[in-house]
Design a protein around this motif. Sequence first.
Motif, PDB file in Angstrom:
ATOM      1  N   ASP A 106       3.766  -9.548   7.135  1.00  0.00           N
ATOM      2  CA  ASP A 106       2.527  -9.211   7.700  1.00  0.00           C
ATOM      3  C   ASP A 106       1.483  -9.580   6.698  1.00  0.00           C
ATOM      4  OD1 ASP A 106       3.560  -7.055   6.182  1.00  0.00           O
ATOM      5  OD2 ASP A 106       2.266  -5.921   7.601  1.00  0.00           O
TER       6      ASP A 106
ATOM      7  N   SER B 273       2.485  -2.917   3.705  1.00  0.00           N
ATOM      8  CA  SER B 273       3.304  -4.296   4.416  1.00  0.00           C
ATOM      9  C   SER B 273       4.453  -4.581   3.560  1.00  0.00           C
ATOM     10  CB  SER B 273       1.954  -5.337   4.170  1.00  0.00           C
ATOM     11  OG  SER B 273       0.906  -4.819   5.087  1.00  0.00           O
TER      12      SER B 273
ATOM     13  N   ALA C  36     -11.000 -13.986   6.747  1.00  0.00           N
ATOM     14  CA  ALA C  36     -10.630 -12.786   7.523  1.00  0.00           C
ATOM     15  C   ALA C  36     -10.749 -11.481   6.954  1.00  0.00           C
ATOM     16  CB  ALA C  36      -9.641 -13.074   8.782  1.00  0.00           C
ATOM     17  N   GLY C  37      -9.987 -11.517   5.837  1.00  0.00           N
ATOM     18  CA  GLY C  37      -9.708 -10.321   5.077  1.00  0.00           C
ATOM     19  C   GLY C  37     -10.866  -9.774   4.246  1.00  0.00           C
TER      20      GLY C  37
ATOM     21  N   LYS D  24     -11.490   1.807  11.361  1.00  0.00           N
ATOM     22  CA  LYS D  24     -10.879   1.549  12.844  1.00  0.00           C
ATOM     23  C   LYS D  24      -9.403   1.446  12.789  1.00  0.00           C
ATOM     24  CE  LYS D  24     -12.606   0.073  16.495  1.00  0.00           C
ATOM     25  NZ  LYS D  24     -12.881  -1.307  17.141  1.00  0.00           N
TER      26      LYS D  24
ATOM     27  N   TYR E  86       1.435   3.155   5.004  1.00  0.00           N
ATOM     28  CA  TYR E  86       2.192   2.025   5.397  1.00  0.00           C
ATOM     29  C   TYR E  86       1.902   0.961   4.132  1.00  0.00           C
ATOM     30  CZ  TYR E  86       3.019  -2.386   7.520  1.00  0.00           C
ATOM     31  OH  TYR E  86       3.707  -3.452   8.002  1.00  0.00           O
TER      32      TYR E  86
ATOM     33  N   CYS F  50       0.689  -1.197  -0.027  1.00  0.00           N
ATOM     34  CA  CYS F  50       0.002  -0.073   0.040  1.00  0.00           C
ATOM     35  C   CYS F  50       0.865   1.125  -0.090  1.00  0.00           C
ATOM     36  CB  CYS F  50      -0.919   0.046   1.396  1.00  0.00           C
ATOM     37  SG  CYS F  50      -1.841  -1.493   1.227  1.00  0.00           S
TER      38      CYS F  50
HETATM   39  N1  CAA Z   1     -19.596  -5.437  17.666  1.00  0.00           N
HETATM   40  C1  CAA Z   1     -18.653  -4.466  17.629  1.00  0.00           C
HETATM   41  N2  CAA Z   1     -17.302  -4.759  17.507  1.00  0.00           N
HETATM   42  C2  CAA Z   1     -17.021  -6.044  17.207  1.00  0.00           C
HETATM   43  C3  CAA Z   1     -17.810  -6.852  17.241  1.00  0.00           C
HETATM   44  C4  CAA Z   1     -19.068  -6.508  17.700  1.00  0.00           C
HETATM   45  N3  CAA Z   1     -20.219  -7.822  17.440  1.00  0.00           N
HETATM   46  N4  CAA Z   1     -17.219  -8.147  16.980  1.00  0.00           N
HETATM   47  C5  CAA Z   1     -15.895  -7.835  16.995  1.00  0.00           C
HETATM   48  N5  CAA Z   1     -15.884  -6.622  17.113  1.00  0.00           N
HETATM   49  C6  CAA Z   1     -14.510  -5.685  17.018  1.00  0.00           C
HETATM   50  C7  CAA Z   1     -13.371  -6.390  17.873  1.00  0.00           C
HETATM   51  O1  CAA Z   1     -13.210  -6.059  19.148  1.00  0.00           O
HETATM   52  C8  CAA Z   1     -12.177  -5.718  17.028  1.00  0.00           C
HETATM   53  O2  CAA Z   1     -12.060  -4.396  17.336  1.00  0.00           O
HETATM   54  P1  CAA Z   1     -10.452  -3.903  18.137  1.00  0.00           P
HETATM   55  O3  CAA Z   1      -9.480  -4.254  17.039  1.00  0.00           O
HETATM   56  O4  CAA Z   1     -10.712  -2.635  18.323  1.00  0.00           O
HETATM   57  O5  CAA Z   1     -10.463  -4.714  19.392  1.00  0.00           O
HETATM   58  C9  CAA Z   1     -12.587  -5.519  15.624  1.00  0.00           C
HETATM   59  O6  CAA Z   1     -14.144  -5.854  15.451  1.00  0.00           O
HETATM   60  C10 CAA Z   1     -12.431  -6.703  14.627  1.00  0.00           C
HETATM   61  O7  CAA Z   1     -12.511  -7.902  15.199  1.00  0.00           O
HETATM   62  P2  CAA Z   1     -11.401  -8.905  15.268  1.00  0.00           P
HETATM   63  O8  CAA Z   1     -10.146  -8.564  15.571  1.00  0.00           O
HETATM   64  O9  CAA Z   1     -11.885 -10.200  16.013  1.00  0.00           O
HETATM   65  O10 CAA Z   1     -11.383  -9.594  13.663  1.00  0.00           O
HETATM   66  P3  CAA Z   1     -10.830 -10.582  12.781  1.00  0.00           P
HETATM   67  O11 CAA Z   1      -9.692 -11.372  13.617  1.00  0.00           O
HETATM   68  O12 CAA Z   1     -11.755 -11.306  12.139  1.00  0.00           O
HETATM   69  O13 CAA Z   1      -9.881  -9.873  11.846  1.00  0.00           O
HETATM   70  C11 CAA Z   1      -8.696  -8.142  10.650  1.00  0.00           C
HETATM   71  C12 CAA Z   1      -9.595  -8.436  11.595  1.00  0.00           C
HETATM   72  C13 CAA Z   1      -7.331  -8.669  11.398  1.00  0.00           C
HETATM   73  C14 CAA Z   1      -8.407  -6.668  10.251  1.00  0.00           C
HETATM   74  C15 CAA Z   1      -9.013  -9.122   9.296  1.00  0.00           C
HETATM   75  O14 CAA Z   1      -9.948  -8.354   8.806  1.00  0.00           O
HETATM   76  C16 CAA Z   1      -7.678  -9.256   8.309  1.00  0.00           C
HETATM   77  O15 CAA Z   1      -6.743 -10.015   8.435  1.00  0.00           O
HETATM   78  N6  CAA Z   1      -7.657  -8.128   7.411  1.00  0.00           N
HETATM   79  C17 CAA Z   1      -6.569  -7.822   6.644  1.00  0.00           C
HETATM   80  C18 CAA Z   1      -5.358  -7.470   6.948  1.00  0.00           C
HETATM   81  C19 CAA Z   1      -5.426  -5.881   7.365  1.00  0.00           C
HETATM   82  O16 CAA Z   1      -6.459  -5.184   6.814  1.00  0.00           O
HETATM   83  N7  CAA Z   1      -4.472  -5.602   8.191  1.00  0.00           N
HETATM   84  C20 CAA Z   1      -4.243  -4.002   8.383  1.00  0.00           C
HETATM   85  C21 CAA Z   1      -2.818  -3.394   8.890  1.00  0.00           C
HETATM   86  S1  CAA Z   1      -1.604  -3.922   7.297  1.00  0.00           S
HETATM   87  C22 CAA Z   1      -2.188  -2.679   6.341  1.00  0.00           C
HETATM   88  O17 CAA Z   1      -2.897  -1.870   6.737  1.00  0.00           O
HETATM   89  C23 CAA Z   1      -1.834  -2.952   4.925  1.00  0.00           C
HETATM   90  C24 CAA Z   1      -2.861  -3.348   4.028  1.00  0.00           C
HETATM   91  O18 CAA Z   1      -3.737  -2.599   3.500  1.00  0.00           O
HETATM   92  C25 CAA Z   1      -3.429  -4.700   4.096  1.00  0.00           C
END
Ligand code: CAA
Length: 419
Positions: A192, A331, A155-156, A250, A329, A116
């Motif tokens: 990552d 990855s 998950a993504g 977020k 950022y 990105c």
């Molecule tokens: N109501 C409200 N909030 C809820 C909820 C509900 N019912 N259930 C879960 N949540 C919240 C969780 O508490 C969490 O919030 P916090 O992080 O503030 O605690 C949020 O929702 C997400 O929940 P999880 O962490 O349990 O979600 P997950 O494990 O399914 O995966 C993820 C989330 C890791 C971002 C996943 O979508 C993913 O792998 N995405 C791709 C990777 C990514 O985007 N990485 C970002 C950094 S790297 C980068 O930026 C480069 C790029 O573009 C890829």
Amino acid sequence: MSARVSGIDAMAFHGTQYYLEMADLAAARGVDPDKYILGLGQRQMAVATPCEDTVTMATVAAHRALERFDIDPGEIGTLIVGTETGVDHSKPVAVYVHDMLGLAPNCRTFETKHACYGAMAGLTSAMDWISAGRARGRKALIVASDIARYGLNTAGEPTQGAGAVAMVVSEKPRLLELDPTSFGDYTRQVMDFWRPLYSKYAFADGHYSIDCYLDAFSGAWRDACENAGSWDPLRLDRLAACFYHVPFTKMARKAHHRHCETEWGKKVEREDTEQVAAIRESYDQQVAPWLELNSVVGNIYTGSLFLALMDYLRKAQPAGGERVSVFSYGSGCGAAFGTGVVTPEAAGLAERLDPATHLEQRRKLDMDRYEELIRLSETADHNEAPYPDPADWQLDRGLYFVGTRDHVRQYAGSAADTP
Ligand code: CAA
């Protein structure tokens, strides 16, 4: 010799013609919709048809930026397309865009890749090109164009999206002045998020990627402070707005939390109620109001940071002189942090860059059609595949990819006609 200041003179966005409601995705996956809408902060997600690719989105966004800001294509002396979603292992997306826009043969043209971070690499290179005196009065066109694909039932999946942001960089910017000396950099080899050459889908170690992003923020911020000689000019209370890479909104909140911690030199835990409240207040003013476009487009990788900047420029009505920060950022990982100053003309140009009309014309997908689109993206650009036909998706006007014949990508239509 002091560096020549340059900055962003024009901007435009172009996304896809279709989107998916996050609530529909949550229902289909048996997930509480609040997880996607509140937990990740996403409302809708742009989804590309097989006829919309990195080239078509980049070309339309770039054409729009030039046209709306009255810039003659002959003024462009550098074209850089930053993308994670190249269409060829060798040939750059940028050279297709160069041809479709009718740019001059002496325009330096290339593609940058670092997840990105590619468009920020392009932007800072363009600033260096101007600062070195190589532009000779010409402008640079930087385009961030991507389709974020993690695949079905991953998950993504809720953090996908697609779209392009085009920016013209010039010595006399009408939107945002950027000082190349204010930028700090950070690089570290981490696994990552990555996408091997054989895969249409990204692999991500999701939670680890969030940690890598936050550590990269601290690293790039510290380098920027060293370059500035002190952290004083970068102080949060001097910033009108802070823009971060936004894979999901977020993430910008987490980044701002880390921004405050890094500046204060202190980790802030949930029980530090006073500091938590201060971070919340600052987030509500400096970050949250400018995440609306990201929340309805989704992750557009290289363009996500600049989409947040566009949201600010279309809504904030700045007087001019406001200092803002930008953090990119990518990855893998690479990052940059810097600041810029909003120009007095920017408020008067807000309508020209506002993508609201384009976004309002998008059509909603149901889950069957969405899943069909994701599956089709696996095969649509194979040689002699059943050719993608814009009519199958009711795409009757505009620039579209129409298949690969004899190993040569084919495009039909024109950027000027694209809604
Ligand atoms: N109501 C409200 N909030 C809820 C909820 C509900 N019912 N259930 C879960 N949540 C919240 C969780 O508490 C969490 O919030 P916090 O992080 O503030 O605690 C949020 O929702 C997400 O929940 P999880 O962490 O349990 O979600 P997950 O494990 O399914 O995966 C993820 C989330 C890791 C971002 C996943 O979508 C993913 O792998 N995405 C791709 C990777 C990514 O985007 N990485 C970002 C950094 S790297 C980068 O930026 C480069 C790029 O573009 C890829």
